[in-house]
Write a protein that holds these residues in place. Sequence first.
Motif, mmCIF file in Angstrom:
data_model
loop_
_atom_site.group_PDB
_atom_site.id
_atom_site.type_symbol
_atom_site.label_atom_id
_atom_site.label_comp_id
_atom_site.label_asym_id
_atom_site.label_seq_id
_atom_site.Cartn_x
_atom_site.Cartn_y
_atom_site.Cartn_z
ATOM 1 N N ILE A 50 3.269 8.148 7.913
ATOM 2 C CA ILE A 50 3.633 8.816 6.667
ATOM 3 C C ILE A 50 2.346 9.155 5.922
ATOM 4 C CG2 ILE A 50 5.279 8.777 4.763
ATOM 5 C CD1 ILE A 50 6.492 6.291 5.877
ATOM 6 N N ASP A 51 1.322 9.557 6.667
ATOM 7 C CA ASP A 51 0.053 9.933 6.059
ATOM 8 C C ASP A 51 0.184 11.237 5.287
ATOM 9 O OD1 ASP A 51 -1.318 7.770 6.953
ATOM 10 O OD2 ASP A 51 -2.227 8.769 8.670
ATOM 11 N N GLU A 52 -0.647 11.356 4.272
ATOM 12 C CA GLU A 52 -0.699 12.615 3.531
ATOM 13 C C GLU A 52 -1.170 13.746 4.446
ATOM 14 O OE1 GLU A 52 -3.210 14.701 -0.133
ATOM 15 O OE2 GLU A 52 -3.555 12.616 0.389
ATOM 16 N N MET A 53 -2.177 13.492 5.238
ATOM 17 C CA MET A 53 -2.701 14.474 6.189
ATOM 18 C C MET A 53 -2.882 13.775 7.526
ATOM 19 S SD MET A 53 -3.544 17.656 6.391
ATOM 20 C CE MET A 53 -4.609 18.865 7.177
ATOM 21 N N PRO A 54 -1.861 13.783 8.378
ATOM 22 C CA PRO A 54 -1.922 13.015 9.629
ATOM 23 C C PRO A 54 -3.066 13.450 10.536
ATOM 24 C CG PRO A 54 0.328 13.703 9.144
ATOM 25 C CD PRO A 54 -0.558 14.432 8.175
ATOM 26 N N LEU A 55 -3.547 12.496 11.321
ATOM 27 C CA LEU A 55 -4.554 12.808 12.334
ATOM 28 C C LEU A 55 -4.014 13.913 13.244
ATOM 29 C CD1 LEU A 55 -5.697 9.243 13.465
ATOM 30 C CD2 LEU A 55 -6.882 10.782 11.900
ATOM 31 N N LEU A 103 -3.937 6.733 -7.176
ATOM 32 C CA LEU A 103 -2.924 6.257 -6.241
ATOM 33 C C LEU A 103 -1.706 7.171 -6.188
ATOM 34 C CD1 LEU A 103 -2.972 2.422 -6.978
ATOM 35 C CD2 LEU A 103 -4.309 3.716 -5.316
ATOM 36 N N TYR A 104 -1.355 7.747 -7.336
ATOM 37 C CA TYR A 104 -0.126 8.545 -7.370
ATOM 38 C C TYR A 104 -0.260 9.856 -6.617
ATOM 39 C CZ TYR A 104 3.560 11.607 -8.951
ATOM 40 O OH TYR A 104 4.597 12.486 -8.975
ATOM 41 N N GLN A 105 -1.377 10.571 -6.802
ATOM 42 C CA GLN A 105 -1.501 11.910 -6.222
ATOM 43 C C GLN A 105 -1.379 11.913 -4.701
ATOM 44 O OE1 GLN A 105 -1.667 14.998 -7.324
ATOM 45 N NE2 GLN A 105 -1.572 14.568 -9.517
ATOM 46 N N PRO A 106 -2.088 11.058 -3.977
ATOM 47 C CA PRO A 106 -1.916 11.049 -2.513
ATOM 48 C C PRO A 106 -0.495 10.670 -2.097
ATOM 49 C CG PRO A 106 -3.949 9.953 -3.126
ATOM 50 C CD PRO A 106 -3.191 10.167 -4.390
ATOM 51 N N TRP A 107 0.100 9.707 -2.812
ATOM 52 C CA TRP A 107 1.479 9.333 -2.498
ATOM 53 C C TRP A 107 2.413 10.518 -2.703
ATOM 54 C CZ3 TRP A 107 5.876 9.503 -5.427
ATOM 55 C CH2 TRP A 107 7.012 8.888 -4.877
ATOM 56 N N HIS A 108 2.217 11.230 -3.792
ATOM 57 C CA HIS A 108 3.071 12.387 -4.076
ATOM 58 C C HIS A 108 2.920 13.450 -2.991
ATOM 59 C CE1 HIS A 108 5.199 15.530 -6.035
ATOM 60 N NE2 HIS A 108 4.120 16.207 -6.397
ATOM 61 N N GLY A 150 0.830 -1.199 0.000
ATOM 62 C CA GLY A 150 0.000 0.000 0.000
ATOM 63 C C GLY A 150 0.849 1.227 0.000
ATOM 64 N N ALA A 151 0.639 2.114 -0.974
ATOM 65 C CA ALA A 151 1.456 3.317 -1.064
ATOM 66 C C ALA A 151 0.594 4.537 -1.221
ATOM 67 C CB ALA A 151 2.422 3.198 -2.237
ATOM 68 N N GLN A 152 -0.165 4.835 -0.196
ATOM 69 C CA GLN A 152 -1.043 5.988 -0.295
ATOM 70 C C GLN A 152 -1.250 6.608 1.063
ATOM 71 O OE1 GLN A 152 -4.783 5.153 -2.029
ATOM 72 N NE2 GLN A 152 -5.456 7.241 -2.069
ATOM 73 N N GLY A 153 -1.330 7.929 1.116
ATOM 74 C CA GLY A 153 -1.547 8.623 2.380
ATOM 75 C C GLY A 153 -3.001 8.584 2.764
#
Length: 542
Positions: free
Chosen positions: A271-276, A179-184, A116-119
């Motif tokens: 490594i979340d895109e927008m952490p809690l 999938l790419y945009q959140p990972w980026h 899994g590679a997504q935030g």
Amino acid sequence: GHLDARTLATLSQTSKACYCFCATEDLWKAHVLEEFEGGFTWDVAKRTWRAAYASSKAAAALMSGPTAGKLIEGGKKRSHDDGDQEHQQQGQSKRRDRKDAQDQGKGREDQHIEGGAQGEHVGCSEGVDEVGKCSNEERKTRGRRGGRKGRVDDGVKAGREDRSSGEGVRVQGFYSDLLYQPWHCATADLQPEWLEVSNVDRRRNLSPAAFREEYELKNKPVVLVDGAAKWPALKKWSMESLEAAFAGKDIIAGNYPMPFPTYSAYAHNTIDEMPLYLFDKDFVTKAPQLAKDFSVPSVFNEDLFSVLGTSRPDYRWLIVGPARSGSSFHVDPNCTSAWNAVVRGSKKWIMFPPGAIPPGVHPSPDGADVATPVSVMEWFLNFYSAAREAKIPPLECVVGKGEVIFVPRGWWHACLNLETMTIAVTQNYVSSAIVLDVLRFIRPGRRDLISGCAPDEREHLHGRFMEALKKQRPDVVQMVEEQEQAKQARRAQEAKLSSLFTSVKPATASTGCRDVNPGGGDLAQPKPSATGGFSFNFSLGS
């Protein structure tokens, strides 16, 4: 809705595409929080929501009886009416369900997805926002102007470790913007130019009188460099000390009650895109000793909502979050102003004046709902450059330890935490400089726009506030009445002038007619002036 966890795991075995999409963090995050709420177990080694689901299931399996499937330390999901600063996002910035996102468009990138590679996509607004997923419309706000083309496994930047869990299947040759945009957004570097601009006034030793005259009455932001410099919290507060202070008590993060150690393990290893985001309005009640470590800066001492006592709208929060956490664009609730003091770490602030809607932000006509990019990082990647070139560019600054920023009423603002862990205290308040604006905002009939109190109390907030002011601050009530009378007089004068101009009819040489002012006297009969040309005599009457 979405597939249950067992079906999701089964479906992931049917094809390469299904494996990739079934491994997305959004889906597993939703399962973790729906099934375990704040009682999940975070795997600090694998650092993914899919691993957290497995860890939480394993921990639950060790329990017997009716508690199986949930961890005891997990609490009930908090209602939005029980303390959301709906910008709340108080909100105000309201998250949409992420569903049926398109797997098409320009810039599809080769992705190597391992485990899994997504935030994850949690929207916070220097206030708590609902954990959820975004709609197709919200996904469309993911512009590609700031998107760096590349492969999902094209390298680790700025010390950010690979998201790999070591157990996934490596998939090559699969392309997906979804999938790419959140990972980026979760792995892109902070650009130096994002931190270079500093155009907010920075002041020391600012007296309450000078603050009111130069900033509060002008509705202008300012950073008080020494605003919290003497707080004991600057030396005492850390993640370790806060964990001790909240021992046995749940804090609120991502809209869920959870033990502080659970949040700390997650925040230090995500490594979340927008952490809690930890955003707790009851932190002083839960840990009374913390109240001794900070105080309201003197320039903000006047807070008229305090006349309501404990029945006032929510107003004070402890804020804790890792790098890349923060608040999406919003306007603070109930037309209040706010101050935000940094105890540890630093925050990047970006602000737009009332009426200047930030690029990529789409408020509803009444302002109750706001659609924004999923994360603050996404906004910077896709809209920051456009914002700098806008007709009304934003005010920007970085606020560091011991500094306090003043956020005036009505200003759109967002902030991004820059360091490993940032701790702050924020408070919304009502001074006599803005009390008339607040009273207009909370007037009866606007309950859907009022936040920070129970739904059945919103319709009566205006009446309760006025009654309390009459008893405790009659001087403020008199000032409000005088301001209202003056405003009504100005409106009447403007209306009369407007009617005079609209009633003017062109005079003709053949008749010599002229219009008569309803108030008596000539309206606009031109008369030769002493300096040549013509002057106009307006008689407004009494």
